[in-house]
Design a protein around this motif. Sequence first.
Motif, PDB file in Angstrom:
ATOM      1  N   TYR A 117       0.861  -1.167   0.000  1.00 14.99           N
ATOM      2  CA  TYR A 117       0.000   0.000   0.000  1.00 14.99           C
ATOM      3  C   TYR A 117       0.905   1.227   0.000  1.00 14.99           C
ATOM      4  N   VAL A 118       0.638   2.149  -0.920  1.00 19.17           N
ATOM      5  CA  VAL A 118       1.522   3.297  -1.106  1.00 19.17           C
ATOM      6  C   VAL A 118       0.737   4.571  -0.773  1.00 19.17           C
ATOM      7  N   LEU A 119       1.253   5.303   0.198  1.00 18.20           N
ATOM      8  CA  LEU A 119       0.631   6.527   0.698  1.00 18.20           C
ATOM      9  C   LEU A 119       1.378   7.729   0.130  1.00 18.20           C
ATOM     10  N   TRP A 120       0.634   8.584  -0.572  1.00 20.02           N
ATOM     11  CA  TRP A 120       1.183   9.831  -1.096  1.00 20.02           C
ATOM     12  C   TRP A 120       0.557  11.004  -0.336  1.00 20.02           C
ATOM     13  N   THR A 138       5.041   3.576   2.688  1.00 17.21           N
ATOM     14  CA  THR A 138       4.510   2.282   2.234  1.00 17.21           C
ATOM     15  C   THR A 138       4.253   1.364   3.418  1.00 17.21           C
ATOM     16  N   SER A 139       3.349   0.393   3.201  1.00 14.35           N
ATOM     17  CA  SER A 139       3.029  -0.604   4.208  1.00 14.35           C
ATOM     18  C   SER A 139       2.543  -1.876   3.512  1.00 14.35           C
ATOM     19  N   THR A 141       0.301  -3.782   4.924  1.00  8.75           N
ATOM     20  CA  THR A 141      -1.108  -3.894   5.309  1.00  8.75           C
ATOM     21  C   THR A 141      -1.756  -2.524   5.231  1.00  8.75           C
ATOM     22  N   VAL A 142      -3.033  -2.510   4.911  1.00 12.46           N
ATOM     23  CA  VAL A 142      -3.686  -1.246   4.627  1.00 12.46           C
ATOM     24  C   VAL A 142      -3.724  -0.322   5.832  1.00 12.46           C
ATOM     25  N   ASP A 143      -3.921  -0.864   7.023  1.00 13.88           N
ATOM     26  CA  ASP A 143      -4.021  -0.021   8.219  1.00 13.88           C
ATOM     27  C   ASP A 143      -2.861  -0.252   9.175  1.00 13.88           C
ATOM     28  N   GLY A 144      -1.723  -0.729   8.636  1.00 16.75           N
ATOM     29  CA  GLY A 144      -0.533  -0.921   9.460  1.00 16.75           C
ATOM     30  C   GLY A 144       0.258   0.362   9.608  1.00 16.75           C
ATOM     31  N   THR A 145       1.408   0.260  10.244  1.00 16.06           N
ATOM     32  CA  THR A 145       2.306   1.402  10.378  1.00 16.06           C
ATOM     33  C   THR A 145       3.094   1.557   9.081  1.00 16.06           C
ATOM     34  N   TYR A 146       3.050   2.733   8.486  1.00 14.65           N
ATOM     35  CA  TYR A 146       3.679   2.982   7.192  1.00 14.65           C
ATOM     36  C   TYR A 146       5.129   3.430   7.373  1.00 14.65           C
ATOM     37  N   SER A 147       5.988   2.940   6.505  1.00 21.37           N
ATOM     38  CA  SER A 147       7.406   3.319   6.504  1.00 21.37           C
ATOM     39  C   SER A 147       7.587   4.546   5.618  1.00 21.37           C
ATOM     40  N   TYR A 148       8.130   5.593   6.204  1.00 18.17           N
ATOM     41  CA  TYR A 148       8.294   6.856   5.483  1.00 18.17           C
ATOM     42  C   TYR A 148       9.486   6.756   4.544  1.00 18.17           C
ATOM     43  N   ARG A 149       9.268   7.148   3.284  1.00 18.63           N
ATOM     44  CA  ARG A 149      10.307   7.015   2.256  1.00 18.63           C
ATOM     45  C   ARG A 149      10.843   8.351   1.779  1.00 18.63           C
ATOM     46  N   GLY A 150      10.402   9.458   2.416  1.00 20.04           N
ATOM     47  CA  GLY A 150      10.978  10.754   2.100  1.00 20.04           C
ATOM     48  C   GLY A 150      10.074  11.642   1.279  1.00 20.04           C
TER      49      GLY A 150
END
Length: 476
Positions: A117-120, A138-139, A141-150
């Motif tokens: 899952y990619v969060l913009w 990105t994560s 899982t849809v409602d997991g903790t997302y890893s920040y990529r900058g």
Amino acid sequence: MPAVAVGLVGLLAPVAVATPVAAAPVTVSNGTQFTDTTGALLHAHGGGMIKVGGYYYWFGENRNDNNTFRYVSVYRSTDLANWEFRNHVLTQSSAGELSVANIERPKVIFNASTNQYVLWMHWENGSDYGQARVAVATSSTVDGTYSYRGSFRPLGNESRDMTVYRDDDGSAYLVSSTNNNADLNIYRLSADYTQVASLVRTLWPGNWREAPAMFKRNGVYFLVTSGATGWAPNQGRYATATSITGTWSGLANLGDSITYGSQSAYVVPVQGSATTSYLYLGDRWAGAWGGRVNESRYVWLPLSFPSNTSVTMNWYPRLSIDTVTGQVSGVGSGPAYVTMRPRHSGRCLEVLGQSTADAANIVQYACNNGGNQHWQPLDLGTGYHQLVARHSNKCLTVPNGSTAGAVQVQQFPCQSGRTDQQWQFTDLGSGYHRVTARHSGLCLDVDGSSTADRARIIQWTCTGGTNQQWQRVAVG
């Protein structure tokens, strides 16, 4: 300010999730704050949705009191009315550059090839809008903790209000305001959806469009945008195309001149057993009345399609939503904002001096189209309404719940349980209504039948006089 969008394929993500119980039809009120299943205020401002299994997941802004970034929060629902809080997927501690930042318009799309899952998001430094960057996380899982990529500027270009859209063929796009909001760019994303691969089109240069929301219906792409007027609402517009990268139509109006007091955030397809409806999600930003982002309200409205390449949107005080059948329809009638005019004088009900303070007095004054004369009749679904001042977002109130006659009405923060803020409209014919306070049974009255500016508006024994007969005139 902030926005959203997604197509039906981009909305549906094929991932194993607990099967929810089938949702029953629900009713949603417009122009209100939402609460989650615990009763806490729901903060998904400027947000977007993605459907996973039988759940709709709603991501949005959750701000600090100074309007800086606190969380990207996510909630889930089967019926689009009862929302369960799931997680703060991104927080100030997720990365150093998030410790003091502005994060706006979070959108999530699913990449089937990477199972991510990619969060913009739109990223700023927390003190101004000079950075104009996008950020990605990105994560698995849809409602997991997302890893920040900058964060970065797409191909070196400014990016403010933005959205992402995943098409039927798996290609994905970033749509963002650029050049200080004067232009709107469409970019193709990389195969993993975490980078910008190329610029495919600049739309309507010099037209100052923001708050993009994209969706697809019957092979036609629709792009909804707003003008750039800060927190204040303006005329929503839309355009269409048969190819995202091809030629887009000119802009056509959507809704009324202030988009019913909202700004576009997202259009969600509600696909069911009988039909697919398209639901506009808008934000009524609290900044328009000097409030904080987390005090903002939500405006949801069904879209109608007179032809395959046109869309219309009308105001309804409430919505009926059936996610099982896919049917979304308006409930009730009347405009989003009205002026209230007593029959005997033809003047307008107003908050004196455009005050936004508690206990500001309510008077009659010559009609001048000021926001302090615009009132939202907020349908409570009980036979009563709150009357909410547009300029302050406060409610017409009989102070201290008084049941005495001749008490001047004032404005106070709206509270759902206050019967001294609840008014019943009784149709008298010829376009006029008697307006009765629920707690006292007394009528809204112009003191002494005065026709002068600044005459007091009071509650008084109902007499049937023309100074107690009120006409609701649509604004906009």
